[in-house]
Design a protein around this motif. Structure first.
Motif, PDB file in Angstrom:
ATOM      1  N   ALA A 121      -3.697  11.123  -3.600  1.00 57.00           N
ATOM      2  CA  ALA A 121      -4.463  12.285  -3.540  1.00 57.00           C
ATOM      3  C   ALA A 121      -5.919  12.218  -3.725  1.00 57.00           C
ATOM      4  CB  ALA A 121      -4.074  12.956  -4.803  1.00 57.00           C
TER       5      ALA A 121
ATOM      6  N   GLU B  53      -4.717  15.877  -9.206  1.00 57.11           N
ATOM      7  CA  GLU B  53      -3.689  16.094  -8.132  1.00 57.11           C
ATOM      8  C   GLU B  53      -2.717  15.009  -8.072  1.00 57.11           C
ATOM      9  OE1 GLU B  53      -5.703  18.524  -4.293  1.00 57.11           O
ATOM     10  OE2 GLU B  53      -5.783  16.194  -4.343  1.00 57.11           O
TER      11      GLU B  53
ATOM     12  N   ALA C   3      -1.633  15.487  -0.458  1.00 59.78           N
ATOM     13  CA  ALA C   3      -1.069  16.262  -1.583  1.00 59.78           C
ATOM     14  C   ALA C   3       0.012  17.071  -1.059  1.00 59.78           C
ATOM     15  CB  ALA C   3      -2.257  16.707  -2.774  1.00 59.78           C
TER      16      ALA C   3
END
Length: 386
Positions: free
Chosen positions: A102, A107, A82
């Motif tokens: 992620a 995320e 991420a």
């Protein structure tokens, strides 16, 4: 395509899987060009470039400032995906990320939104959906070969990896297989995508997930012991918008079994190995009558017919060579950018797969059954498999 029309890519993270990506570069010499590579470990970077050649970037910032790189291949460890992807998006780079996009669906959605706001593209591995075996199975399903699809099973059991002597597994550039990282990330995050991407293409968005996960072998014999061992077994039932039900199992406990079976009203399509683009696609008809039922029971599925491949696999895997073209995903992203069309592995698709993966490995974070929030547009088959 002329050399000056190729798309520049840069590899970030020169770990175990980076060798597999680099080994596939010759398959895309007319469309992809490697601008260089970077790893935060100088020795690892030096070993990688010594093996494969090419430019070694001095820093991530140098990669992000390089105008010859259009797509960043994020091959870092999963927990870094991420942050590295976010930095690339902020620098105006398109990103193809190794799985998972992620570690949480939240995320992943944040990355998707950031990419759209920045006007860049985002896609994620795995790309086995684009392989000859899976495209052949998909074409047969579209043609009605097994009638209406009702059910699908996928096993991604890898055997007891912690007892398999993985310390001797070394990539071509000398990188040991990252056992510790795999055990702490979890086999579901590492492997479920090989089935989830295929089922998403075949059946569309999932609606609900009912799952269970457990840590069955906490001590994997690592030195020092694992600080945060992840579940080493998960099983989930996934209900799709079109009524199909999927059962997906992941483990590094049960004996090796990667079978994928798609069951329709008039037959079953079976793929033995979703990580192999050349894996045979077998059509089986349900046993009818005593003799047929006897054969089906004795042969574990009955007699089968091998379906002709949608096209010949354009490379030979095995004996130290990848059995899947790892760069087919980045090449698909590059083609989508050039042709100004959605990528088959675009950000909505990647977010959906990430959400399902999190639901499978961490059912405690969701209601049971868990309602899936993400959606994506229908996926198109490859042009050569239509």
């Amino acid at each position: 395509m002329a050399a000056d029309q190729t798309t520049g890519i840069a590899i970030i993270g020169c770990g175990y899987v980076a060798d597999s990506y680099r080994q596939c570069l010759s398959l895309h010499a007319d469309t992809l060009r490697l601008a260089g590579a970077f790893d935060r470990d100088p020795q690892r970077l030096a070993a990688y470039t010594a093996t494969w050649g090419g430019r070694a970037y001095a820093s991530l910032d140098e990669v992000l400032a390089d105008g010859s790189c259009a797509i960043l291949l994020n091959l870092t460890d999963p927990e870094s995906h991420a942050a590295v992807t976010q930095a690339a998006i902020a620098a105006g780079k398109h990103v193809y990320s190794e799985k998972p996009l992620a570690m949480t669906a939240t995320e992943a959605a944040t990355l998707r939104d950031a990419a759209r706001n920045a006007g860049v593209r985002l896609a994620s591995a795995p790309c086995n959906l684009l392989g000859e075996s899976m495209q052949t199975a998909w074409a047969a399903i579209r043609a009605g070969t097994i009638g209406k699809v009702l059910l699908a099973y996928a096993e991604i059991d890898d055997g007891m990896i912690h007892r398999a002597g993985y310390d001797s597994w070394v990539s071509r550039s000398g990188k040991p297989w990252p056992g510790r990282g795999e055990f702490e990330t979890g086999c579901t995050y590492e492997h479920a995508g090989y089935a989830l991407t295929v089922f998403a293409a075949l059946f569309g968005p999932a609606r609900r997930v009912t799952s269970f996960a457990a840590l069955l072998v906490p001590d994997k014999g690592t030195t020092p012991p694992l600080a945060h061992p992840a579940p080493d077994f998960s099983v989930g039932c996934i209900e799709y918008d079109n009524g199909v039900v999927v059962r997906l199992t992941n483990s590094i406990v049960a004996p090796y079994d990667h079978r994928m079976r798609i069951i329709g009203e008039t037959g079953t399509i079976e793929i033995k190995e979703p990580w192999d683009y050349a894996s045979p696609v077998i059509l089986r008809r349900p046993g009818q009558g005593r003799i047929a039922r006897f054969i089906e029971r004795r042969l574990g599925g009955g007699l089968g017919k091998r379906l002709p491949m949608a096209r010949r696999v354009p490379f030979k895997g095995g004996r130290g060579k990848p059995t899947m073209d790892f760069l087919r995903g980045p090449a698909e992203l590059a083609a989508a950018i050039r042709e100004d069309r959605p990528s088959r592995l675009d950000e909505d698709f990647a977010v959906h797969v990430t959400e399902l993966t999190e639901m499978l490995q961490h059912p405690e974070r969701f209601d049971r059954p868990a309602l899936v929030q993400s959606r994506f547009a229908p996926i198109e088959p490859m042009d050569w498999a239509r």
